[in-house]
Enzyme design. Structure first.
Site, mmCIF file in Angstrom:
data_model
loop_
_atom_site.group_PDB
_atom_site.id
_atom_site.type_symbol
_atom_site.label_atom_id
_atom_site.label_comp_id
_atom_site.label_asym_id
_atom_site.label_seq_id
_atom_site.Cartn_x
_atom_site.Cartn_y
_atom_site.Cartn_z
ATOM 1 N N ASP A 82 0.742 -1.032 -0.114
ATOM 2 C CA ASP A 82 0.099 0.141 0.002
ATOM 3 C C ASP A 82 1.066 1.354 0.000
ATOM 4 O OD1 ASP A 82 -2.519 1.446 0.517
ATOM 5 O OD2 ASP A 82 -1.632 1.911 2.335
ATOM 6 N N GLU B 8 1.170 -0.526 -5.319
ATOM 7 C CA GLU B 8 0.181 0.646 -5.244
ATOM 8 C C GLU B 8 1.144 1.824 -5.509
ATOM 9 O OE1 GLU B 8 -3.358 3.366 -3.557
ATOM 10 O OE2 GLU B 8 -2.042 2.320 -2.445
#
EC number: 2.4.1.18
Length: 739
Positions: A412, A465
């Site tokens: 993330d 990401e």
């Protein structure tokens, strides 16, 4: 009642130690407690708050201990030092307890492992730090280890000692900064914490950073967890993992928030065991190849969705225990369903029982707020330059991959890690040693995580990401890349959604938003994400982003999904989007499954199911996702009609799929299109079909859905076909026969 006898002048030098023990602040308990020589004999010293009397059992012989003055220190005199751990019997006002003296055990800390931990290269720190059920000197119990190098004193507190900070003082190892203590005969599911006294005298109660289980809010304690051996993947399972995660494999990911995919009666969470039955079966039925779980590392606040974890090594107990989560993963393996887990190494929350200010200093986070605090999320940033923090994060990645045999991690907020000036104004950030804005420590940490993850776990996929144009995200570390296997294509997602939200009348002016992604489509190994981020915070659901009347909204979404499944790149779709969820995602409630009572929503579900099945059975749609050889425009300039057409090729160039996407409500008869070769072309997907809640416009002149190519130049090809295409429709064609 305690003795009020006058002080023994022979032991007045113990007063300082007693005061420190009584106050819960003792840095070197093994230097005083336990067995120690005294003159020509030995003393066994135990400190037991509230005990009325104490005796020591050595070789089946009980030796009474005398209270030191009016304190909780008891001393037994013996002529010979015990050669093994000994038992204490303590009498309290309401009970009598027998236990092994914690200070009669030797240290079992692995010094070589601690060297690697301090060096920043310990891959399995979770096997050494934290709380582990072990056998020590023939006695079963729990070894506690915690890194707190700047603490003045550390104690284990828990249900077993009534949360008293002056009962179980830990042994300090100055060389590593680690505190350690073995406590015999503890049981699983017992709550505990570490009581840490800072150099300034402040007392902090911290959860175990390496705990395998934690309490649910409002509880903040760690929980003793009896772990089981790591999931051992068979040779066939390893081959399956390598095959399904390969760059030339079909990868279609169903992103899931376990707490809101489906709820039981009374709005109760489904357990890991229930999810193993229901979620896996549904995912397979829909044709997805992978499940991606939003973070399940334990988090205190439901509204953080797991992105502000405090228990990085603890699968959330919201849905069951450690063994149940393991069972869920094993069932995925049996179903040949890949499992990815969201991993959050970019920041951590400010909860007082968490990592922040752990030992009274900025241990895990940067001390400088310009480097150590995220203003956007009100969270703290790891100090990636600190070797022990690097060991902590590397070992956490290894833990999830190796203990549970996962297919990979989706990392993330990588951009927030890479840039020192991420979301900061001028003057609010600190440049690196070269004057640049790159976070060199974070870059090296990510490289090490990826290198070790792939080396130790062949066949996995590490996914970034990453929302910027950082070069080489999916390049190997050896070639100066970050070493990820895949990167989310955030540019494609933003551009294509922006395009789809325009009224079809105006799409002709935004044609480039659907074509620009092909300029960089092969610069990285991409995943096309329509994730949870696109259906929260006032953005609306995907169906409600679509313009037009009710029928047009659904037609737009079907056509868009088909365009996405044909575009180069692996696929990711957030739960609920496959049934055209009307409302924004709400983590407190289940997906609105009742919408499937309506044909329009069933049509979207059928479309996604059909797309997955076609995708997996047509190599042209996935084999060359990362190669220019896998894609060719037929016509990318037809902005007036908002029609896009292209070819996807398999490794065998004779195997290809022709794609036509019409993003206006206007239908066309006998639309002429160039095709790569002669032969007959069969319609394998038409999003305007009745079964998808379409208008049912006939694509071809025959019921078999077959079109014969003609010898005629068009769009740079020597052959053409004529096809009818409905409004807001995407069609796939496959050549089925040479003429």
């Amino acid at each position: 009642m305690r003795s009020t006898a006058p002080k023994d002048p022979m032991h007045t030098h113990y007063d300082a130690q007693v005061n420190a023990l009584q106050g819960g602040r003792f840095k070197d308990p093994f230097s005083f407690l336990g067995v120690h020589s005294y003159k020509s004999s030995y003393e066994i010293r135990v400190f037991l708050p509230a005990a009325q009397s104490v005796s020591i059992s050595i070789n089946d012989k009980k030796i009474a201990a005398k209270r030191y003055n009016n304190s909780d220190l008891f001393i037994a005199c013996v002529t010979e030092a015990p050669c093994a751990p000994y038992m204490c019997e303590a009498t309290y006002s309401d009970s009598t307890l027998c236990f092994f003296d914690e200070y009669s055990f030797e240290s079992s800390l692995d010094k070589d492992a601690m060297y690697l931990f301090n060096e920043g290269s310990l891959e399995h720190a979770y096997k050494h730090l934290g709380a582990h059920f072990v056998s020590q000197q023939g006695i079963e119990g729990v070894r506690f280890c915690v890194w707190a190098p700047n603490a003045a004193s550390v104690s284990v507190i828990g249900e077993f000692n009534f949360w008293q900070a002056n009962r179980h003082f830990m042994r300090f190892h100055p060389a590593s900064g680690v505190w350690e203590l073995f406590i015999a005969e503890l049981k699983a599911d017992t709550c505990y914490k570490f009581s840490i006294v800072t150099q300034s005298g402040e007392v902090l109660e911290k959860a175990d950073p390496f705990a395998f289980k934690m309490q649910q809010a409002p509880g903040t304690a760690s929980v003793l967890q009896q772990t089981t051996p790591a999931i051992k993947l068979s040779d066939s399972a390893l081959k399956n993992r390598q095959k399904r995660n390969h760059i030339d494999a079909p990868v279609s990911i169903y992103e899931v928030h376990l707490g809101s995919w489906q709820r039981a009666e009374g709005n109760r969470y489904l357990s890991y065991n229930e999810l193993a039955d229901k979620l896996i079966a549904y995912t397979l039925e829909m044709g997805f190849t992978h499940i991606q779980l939003m973070p399940i590392s334990e988090y205190p606040f439901d509204g953080s969705w797991g992105y502000q974890p405090v228990g990085l090594f603890a699968p959330s107990s919201r849905f069951g225990d450690y063994a149940s989560f393991k069972y869920f993963i094993e069932q995925c393996h049996k179903a040949n369903l890949g499992v990815l887990l969201d991993w959050v190494p970019g920041h951590f929350p400010s909860d007082p029982h968490g990592l922040h200010h752990f030992d009274g200093t900025h241990l895990f986070e940067h001390a400088d707020v310009r480097q150590g605090f995220h203003p956007d999320w009100n969270t703290y940033i790891y100090n990636y330059d600190r070797p022990e923090v690097k060991s902590f994060l590397i070992s956490n990645a290894m833990y999830w991959l190796e203990q549970f045999g996962l297919d990979g991690l989706r990392v993330d907020a990588v951009a927030s890690m890479l840039y020192l000036d991420y979301s900061r104004k001028e003057g609010e950030w600190v440049a690196n040693c070269y004057g640049g804005r790159e976070n060199l420590g974070a870059i090296e940490c990510l490289k090490q995580v990826n290198l070790r993850s792939y080396k130790n776990n062949p066949g996995i996929m590490m996914v970034a990401e990453e929302s910027t144009a950082w070069p080489g995200v999916t390049q190997s570390v050896e070639h100066n890349g970050l070493g990820f296997g895949y990167k989310w294509n955030m540019g494609w997602m933003n551009d294509s959604l922006h395009y789809m939200q325009h009224d079809p009348l105006y799409r002709q002016h935004h044609h480039h938003e659907m074509t620009f992604s092909m300029v960089y489509a092969f610069s990285e190994n991409y995943i096309l994400p329509l994730s949870h981020d696109e259906v929260v915070h006032g953005k609306g659901s995907l169906i409600e982003k679509m313009p037009g009347d009710e029928w047009q909204k659904f037609a737009n979404l079907r056509s868009y999904y088909a365009f996405m499944w044909a575009h180069p790149g692996k696929k990711l779709l957030f739960m609920g989007s496959e049934i055209a969820q009307r409302k924004e995602w709400d983590h407190n409630h289940s997906i609105d499954w009742h919408l499937l009572e309506h044909k329009s929503h069933t049509g979207i579900q059928n479309t996604v199911q059909a797309l997955n099945n076609i995708y997996k059975t047509h190599p042209a749609l996935y084999e060359l996702d990362s190669s220019p050889a896998g894609f060719e425009w037929i016509d990318n300039n037809n902005n007036e009609q908002s029609i896009f057409s292209f070819v996807r090729y398999a490794k065998n160039a004779h195997d290809f799929v022709v794609v036509i996407a019409n993003f206006t409500p206007v239908s066309y008869r006998n639309y002429e299109l160039g095709v790569p070769s002669a032969g007959k072309y069969k319609v394998i997907l038409n999003t305007d079909e009745d079964s998808f809640f379409g208008s049912g416009v006939e694509v071809t002149a025959n019921a078999q859905g077959v079109i014969s190519a003609k010898k005629r130049n068009a769009h740079g090809f020597a052959h053409t076909i004529n096809i009818s295409i409905g409004g807001l429709t995407t069609i796939y064609l496959q050549r089925v026969e040479d003429e």
